[in-house]
Scaffold this active site. Structure first.
Site, PDB file in Angstrom:
ATOM      1  N   ASP A 158       3.877   7.166   6.382  1.00  0.00           N
ATOM      2  CA  ASP A 158       3.264   7.356   5.066  1.00  0.00           C
ATOM      3  C   ASP A 158       3.666   8.699   4.440  1.00  0.00           C
ATOM      4  OD1 ASP A 158       1.634   6.703   2.902  1.00  0.00           O
ATOM      5  OD2 ASP A 158      -0.124   6.261   4.132  1.00  0.00           O
ATOM      6  N   TRP A 192       5.893   5.121  -1.247  1.00  0.00           N
ATOM      7  CA  TRP A 192       5.396   4.570  -2.511  1.00  0.00           C
ATOM      8  C   TRP A 192       6.477   4.471  -3.600  1.00  0.00           C
ATOM      9  CZ3 TRP A 192       1.923   9.372  -1.911  1.00  0.00           C
ATOM     10  CH2 TRP A 192       1.121   9.229  -0.773  1.00  0.00           C
ATOM     11  N   GLY A 193       7.739   4.376  -3.186  1.00  0.00           N
ATOM     12  CA  GLY A 193       8.821   4.240  -4.161  1.00  0.00           C
ATOM     13  C   GLY A 193       9.240   5.538  -4.811  1.00  0.00           C
ATOM     14  N   GLU A 195      10.821   9.466  -5.305  1.00  0.00           N
ATOM     15  CA  GLU A 195      12.075  10.178  -5.005  1.00  0.00           C
ATOM     16  C   GLU A 195      13.228   9.197  -4.787  1.00  0.00           C
ATOM     17  OE1 GLU A 195      11.642  13.885  -2.590  1.00  0.00           O
ATOM     18  OE2 GLU A 195       9.513  13.351  -2.548  1.00  0.00           O
ATOM     19  N   ASP A 213       0.160   1.508  -3.987  1.00  0.00           N
ATOM     20  CA  ASP A 213      -0.580   0.574  -3.139  1.00  0.00           C
ATOM     21  C   ASP A 213      -0.979  -0.700  -3.889  1.00  0.00           C
ATOM     22  OD1 ASP A 213      -0.385   2.557  -1.271  1.00  0.00           O
ATOM     23  OD2 ASP A 213      -2.537   2.706  -0.870  1.00  0.00           O
TER      24      ASP A 213
END
Ligand code: GLA
Length: 394
Positions: A158, A192-193, A195, A213
């Site tokens: 994460d 979380w997509g 960078e 999320d």
């Protein structure tokens, strides 16, 4: 003279090094064979959040075996956040919460392995996890060694408490640490997509989250679809875009659950179920266990479906399959039922006088001269596997 050559050589070498710059930490190249098709399994987060414990995980493994989902391909039993104690031990090692995991992570690993499953675990590429438990930033090798010693087969990593360290560096460090353990561990990046992970995730991992999320909400599910569907170029065997875990069975309508599962399969997304299997309805199990839709997701060609058209809330996706057929997914995002249609040619099929059209939800087979369409209820989907009549499905 010899000395002068040596000096010149040294100077030339350091100039060459300077020109290249300091070696960037090379992330360990991902072993594609670990996930030649998108990973399938179960993770407790969407149903239980922090209420994770060994009993629930072991009971879930038993249920996956008993309800047919293991046979349908669900293989990973994955632990999410909140499995550990607040403090590392005196040697700096992560400690499983002794109340939740009286037999440690190794105990659960042994249990699920004995039943033909693999075990996944969770950590964060930060100083703390998202639930503020010890993170792996700066402890990558020590933690990877713990996971390997416990028999872990999959790591979801994460992005909380990242301390501003670039994602590529943080995720690369864990990629190297996992490789150094010598144990094959599927590596699932969960940043979380951010960078631009879709452009580099495949250099170090088998899958990477592309979105924020998911929630048990139709709008959030569709929002993740809209982002993920644009990233088809990056998906291939061993490297998958991950629009997040499934919410099937967690409160969407029956039509929405079908849409969610159809879209994830059409996008060759990981199929990580996230519902409480102790109370799952027959309808939920029928969606998660639809082997014809699963076959589209798991197709060995490993192509992510692409939009043929997406206008006015009516979406058509085409996913080429290994046997030359094409999976055509029709989605109606509007509230009223509507005709959603395309043609075999638009879906990328070769010209033919007739096509065999297999309905993957109704489990019926029909024929078409080229038109592919259905009246789809609001928020619903239809899914077909189409092949030239003299082709693979004939
Ligand atoms: C983040 C992740 C979720 C889940 C939680 C756990 O929000 O994106 O999938 O793992 O953390 O705290």
């Amino acid at each position: 003279m010899r000395k002068m050559w040596a000096v010149l050589l040294a100077a030339a070498l350091s100039a060459a090094l300077l020109a290249v710059g300091p070696a960037a930490t090379p992330a360990a190249a991902a072993d594609r064979a670990l996930a030649l098709t998108p990973p399938m399994g179960w993770n407790g987060w969407n149903a239980f959040a922090c209420k994770v414990d060994e009993h629930t995980l072991e009971q879930t493994a038993d249920l996956l075996a008993a309800n047919g989902l293991q046979a349908a391909g669900y293989q990973y039993v994955n632990i999410d956040d909140c499995w550990m104690s607040r403090d590392r031990d005196a040697d700096g090692r992560l400690v499983p919460d002794p109340v939740k995991f009286p037999h440690g992570i190794k105990g659960v690993a042994d249990y699920v392995h004995a039943r033909g499953f693999k075990l996944g675990i969770y950590e964060s590429a930060g100083t703390l996890t998202c639930a503020d438990l010890p993170g792996s930033l700066g402890h990558e090798q020590q933690d990877a060694n713990s996971f390997a010693a416990w028999g872990v087969d999959y790591l979801k990593y994460d992005n909380c408490h990242s301390q501003g360290v670039p994602a590529k560096q943080r995720y690369g460090a864990m990629s190297e640490a996992l490789a150094a353990t010598g144990r094959p561990i599927v590596y699932s990046i969960c940043n979380w997509g951010l960078e631009d992970v879709a452009s580099w995730g495949a250099t170090m991992a088998q899958l990477w989250r592309t979105t924020t999320d998911i929630l048990p909400s139709y709008d959030r599910m569709i929002a993740n679809f809209h982002v993920n569907v644009q990233l088809a170029d990056g998906a291939r065997p061993g490297a998958w875009n991950d629009p997040d875990m499934l919410e099937v069975g967690n409160g969407l309508t029956a039509a929405e659950d079908r849409t969610h599962f159809s879209l994830w399969a059409a996008m060759a997304a990981p199929l990580i179920a996230g519902t409480d299997l102790r109370t799952a309805s027959a309808a939920t199990l029928a969606v998660l266990g639809n082997t014809e839709v699963i076959a589209v997701d798991q197709d060995p060609l490993g192509k992510q479906g692409r939009p043929v058209s997406m206008a006015g809330g009516l979406d058509v996706l085409a996913k080429p399959l290994a046997d030359g057929s094409v999976a055509v997914t029709l989605v109606n995002e509007t509230a009223q039922s509507a005709l959603v249609s395309t043609t075999a040619a638009a879906a990328g099929l070769p010209g033919a006088a007739r096509y065999i059209v297999r309905d993957l939800w109704e489990h019926t087979t029909g024929e078409s001269a080229g038109a592919i369409g259905a009246v789809v209820p609001g928020h619903g989907a239809a899914m077909f596997r189409v092949a030239p009549a003299d082709g693979p499905a004939a």
